[in-house]
Design a protein around this motif. Structure first.
Motif, short mmCIF file in Angstrom:
data_model
loop_
_atom_site.label_atom_id
_atom_site.label_comp_id
_atom_site.label_asym_id
_atom_site.label_seq_id
_atom_site.Cartn_x
_atom_site.Cartn_y
_atom_site.Cartn_z
N ARG A 117 49.52 54.03 30.75
CA ARG A 117 49.64 54.25 32.19
C ARG A 117 48.41 54.97 32.73
NH1 ARG A 117 54.39 54.49 34.57
NH2 ARG A 117 56.10 53.66 33.38
N ARG A 118 48.00 54.54 33.91
CA ARG A 118 46.93 55.24 34.59
C ARG A 118 47.21 55.16 36.08
NH1 ARG A 118 41.36 54.30 32.44
NH2 ARG A 118 42.30 55.35 30.69
N PRO A 119 47.29 56.29 36.78
CA PRO A 119 47.57 56.24 38.22
C PRO A 119 46.41 55.57 38.97
CG PRO A 119 47.33 58.52 37.46
CD PRO A 119 47.15 57.64 36.27
N LYS A 120 46.77 54.85 40.02
CA LYS A 120 45.76 54.19 40.85
C LYS A 120 46.28 54.09 42.27
CE LYS A 120 41.86 52.18 41.38
NZ LYS A 120 40.66 52.97 41.28
N ARG A 121 45.48 54.57 43.20
CA ARG A 121 45.85 54.48 44.62
C ARG A 121 45.75 53.05 45.11
NH1 ARG A 121 43.61 59.67 47.82
NH2 ARG A 121 44.59 61.22 46.49
N PRO A 122 46.47 52.74 46.19
CA PRO A 122 46.42 51.38 46.75
C PRO A 122 45.01 51.02 47.25
CG PRO A 122 48.25 52.61 47.68
CD PRO A 122 47.43 53.59 46.89
N PHE A 123 44.72 49.74 47.21
CA PHE A 123 43.46 49.20 47.71
C PHE A 123 43.71 47.75 48.08
CE2 PHE A 123 43.67 48.73 43.16
CZ PHE A 123 43.28 47.42 42.94
#
Length: 140
Positions: free
Chosen positions: A96-102
């Protein structure tokens, strides 16, 4: 070293829901691969096709990847340029790695890509909710 793509899996609630979507799409199309269609054609196709994958962001986390098989630019019936990423149907779970929306897709260098999960690349039998809780507790 391969270059990868990062893409939001819009509408997916879990890796399992993305796997279900892939299976339904392949069955309805009668193919042994799946695809993702986009408007923009990547300029770095050779690097992407040298072992690259699409890394899927599901609910704010990079959770899975699919191997890129080919990149096919085409023009649709309306005269709009499009691109189809042909993908291996098997989803490999990643750490898992957090990622903001794009919007759209982004290039992802190999050294920045999360490694495959040490377990769970195959179905480990755990419901995604339980896996999420165990991850939040620091067990995984």
């Amino acid at each position: 070293m391969a270059l990868h793509l990062l893409k939001l899996s819009v509408g997916s609630e879990s890796v399992e829901s993305l796997e279900d979507f892939v299976a339904r799409r392949m069955q309805s199309a009668g193919t042994d691969h799946t695809w993702h269609q986009t408007r923009m054609v990547p300029k770095r196709q050779n690097e992407l096709l040298d072992g690259g994958s699409i890394y899927w962001v599901i609910k704010g986390q990079i959770l899975a990847r699919q191997l890129l098989l080919d990149i096919v630019p085409f023009t649709d019936d309306s005269g709009i340029s499009r691109c189809r990423f042909l993908l291996d149907p098997v989803l490999a779970r990643t750490e898992r790695r957090p990622k903001r929306p794009f919007q759209g897709w982004r290039y992802l260098r190999s050294e920045e890509a999360p490694p495959d999960a040490p377990f769970g690349s195959e179905d480990d039998g755990l419901p995604s909710e339980m896996r999420d809780e165990l991850n939040d507790l620091g067990i995984f």
